[in-house]
Write an enzyme that holds these catalytic residues in place. Structure first.
Site, PDB file in Angstrom:
ATOM      1  CG  HIS A   1       1.964  32.469   1.008  1.00 45.12           C
ATOM      2  ND1 HIS A   1       1.098  33.254   0.032  1.00 45.12           N
ATOM      3  CD2 HIS A   1       3.234  33.248   1.006  1.00 45.12           C
ATOM      4  CE1 HIS A   1       2.025  34.434  -0.094  1.00 45.12           C
ATOM      5  NE2 HIS A   1       3.073  34.297   0.373  1.00 45.12           N
TER       6      HIS A   1
ATOM      7  CE  LYS B   1       9.098  35.839   1.337  1.00 40.74           C
ATOM      8  NZ  LYS B   1       9.124  36.923   0.669  1.00 40.74           N
TER       9      LYS B   1
END
Length: 239
Positions: free
Chosen positions: A104, A134
């Site tokens: 992340h 994403k």
């Protein structure tokens, strides 16, 4: 009159077959643990890797408006019912399986568009080891949502070898890629976001964090943190 008892015979052959296969049924994680020292030494033999930065990449407002479009070999998909904008390489570089390893990137909410502008040349690079990623569509999440205050970028790592294993070269490229992402954000003085409680990171990572989603959950715990810090993939990224 004596009672005849049925002749019951245990088929040991089938048990032997099962027993003989057990050593071969190691999980991808166990195989990575077993090969840790070899991979660790191989990674350190590679020179620094320089990534070619993609040009003519979209900005953040562009990808928030697209429904489906191709850019630099990546299919960008933005469904109205999803808070994420997804990017997937049309011809993946890594042909193996996804075994849960992901990163992340956490950015201060108001600086997500700028952070994307800074990182997009690497994310769309033909040299990038990440085939799928994403980013949060900030227009669709609440102020205090988990992927609003942090973890706006997710990078999915796929293996490139048989039995869901990683080659030393791929691991080296991923290490170098993470370093480039971190240094670009730091150099641009981007403010970090709140990194997820589910993740772990070393002290020198200000934006990126790691989680294996197959062996952890989003809530996080002290036990989970310790387990993730012992993940062989994570250790090969930071040691």
């Amino acid at each position: 009159m004596p009672i005849k008892k049925p002749c019951l015979k245990l088929n040991l052959d089938s048990l032997n077959v099962v027993r003989s296969e057990i050593p071969q049924m190691l999980s991808a994680n166990e195989r990575l643990k077993n090969n840790f020292n070899i991979l660790y030494n191989q990674i350190r033999q590679y020179p620094a890797y320089y990534f070619k930065v993609a040009s003519n990449v979209p900005n953040y407002s562009d990808i928030c408006q697209f429904f489906s479009v191709m850019y630099q070999g990546f299919q960008i998909v933005n469904h109205s019912g999803d808070v994420f904008i997804h990017a997937c390489r049309e011809n993946p570089q890594s042909k193996g399986d996804f075994v849960g390893d992901k990163f992340h990137i956490s950015i201060a909410r108001e600086q997500v568009p700028l952070a994307f502008q800074i990182l997009s040349g690497l994310l769309f690079s033909e040299d990038s080891p990440i085939d799928k990623w994403k980013i949060t569509d900030m227009n669709r999440v609440s102020q205090q949502s988990r992927v609003g205050i942090g973890a706006q970028f997710t990078l999915y790592v796929k293996s490139d070898q048989e039995c869901s294993q990683y080659s030393a070269l791929l691991l080296h490229k991923i290490r170098q890629f993470i370093m480039c992402l971190e240094s670009n954000l730091l150099r641009s003085k981007i403010a970090p976001g709140e990194y997820p409680a589910s993740d772990v990171r070393p002290e020198d990572w200000k934006y990126v964090s790691y989680r294996n989603e197959l062996r952890s959950d989003r809530d996080g715990s002290e036990r989970q943190e310790q387990m993730l810090r012992e993940e062989p993939f994570y250790r090969l990224m930071i040691e």
